[in-house]
Design a protein around this motif. Structure first.
Motif, PDB file in Angstrom:
ATOM      1  N   GLN A  43       0.672  -1.167   0.011  1.00 23.09           N
ATOM      2  CA  GLN A  43       0.118   0.100  -0.041  1.00 23.09           C
ATOM      3  C   GLN A  43       0.894   1.124   0.073  1.00 23.09           C
ATOM      4  OE1 GLN A  43      -2.888   0.011   3.165  1.00 23.09           O
ATOM      5  NE2 GLN A  43      -3.266  -2.158   2.611  1.00 23.09           N
ATOM      6  N   LEU A  44       2.231   1.123   0.407  1.00 23.00           N
ATOM      7  CA  LEU A  44       3.050   2.451   0.477  1.00 23.00           C
ATOM      8  C   LEU A  44       4.223   2.291  -0.507  1.00 23.00           C
ATOM      9  CD1 LEU A  44       3.051   2.486   4.422  1.00 23.00           C
ATOM     10  CD2 LEU A  44       1.681   3.997   3.031  1.00 23.00           C
ATOM     11  N   PRO A  45       4.737   3.396  -0.829  1.00 24.99           N
ATOM     12  CA  PRO A  45       5.757   3.308  -1.867  1.00 24.99           C
ATOM     13  C   PRO A  45       7.157   3.042  -1.194  1.00 24.99           C
ATOM     14  CG  PRO A  45       5.262   5.487  -1.315  1.00 24.99           C
ATOM     15  CD  PRO A  45       4.212   4.555  -0.687  1.00 24.99           C
ATOM     16  N   VAL A  46       7.285   1.637  -0.344  1.00 23.73           N
ATOM     17  CA  VAL A  46       8.342   1.411   0.263  1.00 23.73           C
ATOM     18  C   VAL A  46       8.407   0.037   0.438  1.00 23.73           C
ATOM     19  CG1 VAL A  46       9.515   1.763   2.605  1.00 23.73           C
ATOM     20  CG2 VAL A  46       8.063   3.441   2.026  1.00 23.73           C
ATOM     21  N   SER A  47       9.749  -0.281   0.365  1.00 21.96           N
ATOM     22  CA  SER A  47      10.044  -1.865   0.481  1.00 21.96           C
ATOM     23  C   SER A  47       9.425  -2.512   1.493  1.00 21.96           C
ATOM     24  CB  SER A  47      11.516  -2.081   0.134  1.00 21.96           C
ATOM     25  OG  SER A  47      12.413  -1.814   1.319  1.00 21.96           O
ATOM     26  N   ARG A  48       9.403  -3.893   1.561  1.00 24.51           N
ATOM     27  CA  ARG A  48       9.106  -4.492   2.717  1.00 24.51           C
ATOM     28  C   ARG A  48       9.978  -4.367   3.953  1.00 24.51           C
ATOM     29  NH1 ARG A  48       9.811  -8.695   5.644  1.00 24.51           N
ATOM     30  NH2 ARG A  48       8.372  -9.905   6.461  1.00 24.51           N
ATOM     31  N   GLN A  49      11.158  -4.411   3.669  1.00 25.33           N
ATOM     32  CA  GLN A  49      12.517  -4.236   4.396  1.00 25.33           C
ATOM     33  C   GLN A  49      12.397  -2.910   4.976  1.00 25.33           C
ATOM     34  OE1 GLN A  49      12.671  -5.239   1.266  1.00 25.33           O
ATOM     35  NE2 GLN A  49      13.508  -7.492   1.301  1.00 25.33           N
ATOM     36  N   ALA A  50      12.136  -1.828   4.313  1.00 23.07           N
ATOM     37  CA  ALA A  50      12.160  -0.447   5.067  1.00 23.07           C
ATOM     38  C   ALA A  50      10.918  -0.283   6.043  1.00 23.07           C
ATOM     39  CB  ALA A  50      11.956   0.438   3.865  1.00 23.07           C
ATOM     40  N   ILE A  51       9.570  -1.116   5.491  1.00 23.22           N
ATOM     41  CA  ILE A  51       8.600  -1.119   6.280  1.00 23.22           C
ATOM     42  C   ILE A  51       8.843  -1.710   7.573  1.00 23.22           C
ATOM     43  CG2 ILE A  51       6.508  -2.048   6.658  1.00 23.22           C
ATOM     44  CD1 ILE A  51       6.008   0.425   4.926  1.00 23.22           C
ATOM     45  N   VAL A  52       9.627  -2.967   7.699  1.00 18.08           N
ATOM     46  CA  VAL A  52      10.090  -3.638   8.724  1.00 18.08           C
ATOM     47  C   VAL A  52      10.751  -2.761   9.743  1.00 18.08           C
ATOM     48  CG1 VAL A  52      11.316  -5.554   9.666  1.00 18.08           C
ATOM     49  CG2 VAL A  52       9.821  -6.060   8.077  1.00 18.08           C
ATOM     50  N   LYS A  53      11.897  -2.046   9.299  1.00 15.42           N
ATOM     51  CA  LYS A  53      12.702  -1.117  10.009  1.00 15.42           C
ATOM     52  C   LYS A  53      11.722   0.222  10.614  1.00 15.42           C
ATOM     53  CE  LYS A  53      16.800  -2.007   7.559  1.00 15.42           C
ATOM     54  NZ  LYS A  53      17.949  -1.433   6.882  1.00 15.42           N
ATOM     55  N   HIS A  54      10.802   0.425   9.946  1.00 12.28           N
ATOM     56  CA  HIS A  54      10.168   1.832  10.533  1.00 12.28           C
ATOM     57  C   HIS A  54       9.182   0.973  11.463  1.00 12.28           C
ATOM     58  CE1 HIS A  54      11.222   4.847   7.933  1.00 12.28           C
ATOM     59  NE2 HIS A  54      10.816   4.160   6.756  1.00 12.28           N
ATOM     60  N   LEU A  55       8.570  -0.243  11.245  1.00  8.65           N
ATOM     61  CA  LEU A  55       7.748  -0.641  12.279  1.00  8.65           C
ATOM     62  C   LEU A  55       8.521  -0.980  13.584  1.00  8.65           C
ATOM     63  CD1 LEU A  55       5.645  -3.443  10.135  1.00  8.65           C
ATOM     64  CD2 LEU A  55       4.745  -1.438  11.547  1.00  8.65           C
ATOM     65  N   ALA A  56       9.998  -1.038  13.493  1.00 11.64           N
ATOM     66  CA  ALA A  56      10.701  -1.562  14.844  1.00 11.64           C
ATOM     67  C   ALA A  56      10.965   0.080  15.720  1.00 11.64           C
ATOM     68  CB  ALA A  56      12.280  -1.949  14.307  1.00 11.64           C
ATOM     69  N   VAL A  57      10.942   0.691  14.724  1.00 13.50           N
ATOM     70  CA  VAL A  57      10.885   2.138  15.533  1.00 13.50           C
ATOM     71  C   VAL A  57       9.695   2.381  16.024  1.00 13.50           C
ATOM     72  CG1 VAL A  57      11.210   4.561  15.171  1.00 13.50           C
ATOM     73  CG2 VAL A  57      12.861   3.193  14.028  1.00 13.50           C
ATOM     74  N   LEU A  58       8.467   2.220  15.442  1.00 15.92           N
ATOM     75  CA  LEU A  58       7.205   2.722  16.199  1.00 15.92           C
ATOM     76  C   LEU A  58       7.039   1.669  17.084  1.00 15.92           C
ATOM     77  CD1 LEU A  58       5.235   2.783  12.643  1.00 15.92           C
ATOM     78  CD2 LEU A  58       5.730   4.662  14.355  1.00 15.92           C
ATOM     79  N   ASP A  59       7.458   0.479  17.067  1.00 16.63           N
ATOM     80  CA  ASP A  59       7.308  -0.665  18.253  1.00 16.63           C
ATOM     81  C   ASP A  59       7.932  -0.132  19.740  1.00 16.63           C
ATOM     82  OD1 ASP A  59       6.445  -3.009  19.761  1.00 16.63           O
ATOM     83  OD2 ASP A  59       8.503  -3.898  19.074  1.00 16.63           O
ATOM     84  N   ARG A  60       9.448   0.338  19.386  1.00 18.11           N
ATOM     85  CA  ARG A  60      10.182   0.987  20.308  1.00 18.11           C
ATOM     86  C   ARG A  60       9.609   2.187  21.368  1.00 18.11           C
ATOM     87  NH1 ARG A  60      14.499  -0.538  16.845  1.00 18.11           N
ATOM     88  NH2 ARG A  60      14.637   1.825  16.176  1.00 18.11           N
TER      89      ARG A  60
END
Length: 128
Positions: A43-60
């Protein structure tokens, strides 16, 4: 181990939300309830790997949580820290509103220096 202060919570949340991609991820999760990193990347113009990294920041920052379902991790928004941050920002805004109102009252109650007889204005100090 000490408990995190509300100011630390606000700083973590604001830092996480400083990135526009993370805000879009959070908005997408809020709109859909929960999603996987793969679904978010579709749904977003970002790779899955980048999404995972962003989700880790949001999780922290305590803004999302992930739970395993089979081979996938599904993420959902945790609104509590957003609420803490919003309340803190409301208090800051109210403090500034109070300060600005006080400055306005002082400015409006000060004598007009252009009026005759006002301190420093035309005719000031002149004998009647």
């Amino acid at each position: 181990m000490s408990a995190e202060s509300p100011l630390d919570t606000v700083a973590d949340v604001l830092s996480a939300l400083a990135d526009p991609t993370r805000r879009r991820i959070l908005d997408t999760l809020a709109a859909h309830g929960e999603a996987t990193a793969t679904a978010l990347a579709a749904q977003l113009p970002v790779s899955r790997q980048a999404i995972v990294k962003h989700l880790a920041v949001l999780d922290r920052a305590g803004l999302v949580t992930g739970h395993r379902e089979g081979r996938e991790t599904r993420y959902a928004v945790l609104p509590a820290r957003l609420g803490v941050t919003a309340r803190r920002m409301d208090r800051i805004a109210a403090d500034w509103d109070g300060r600005l109102s006080a400055i306005k009252r002082l400015a409006e109650s000060a004598p007009d220096p252009d009026e005759p007889g006002a301190a420093g204005g035309p005719g000031a100090g002149a004998a009647p």
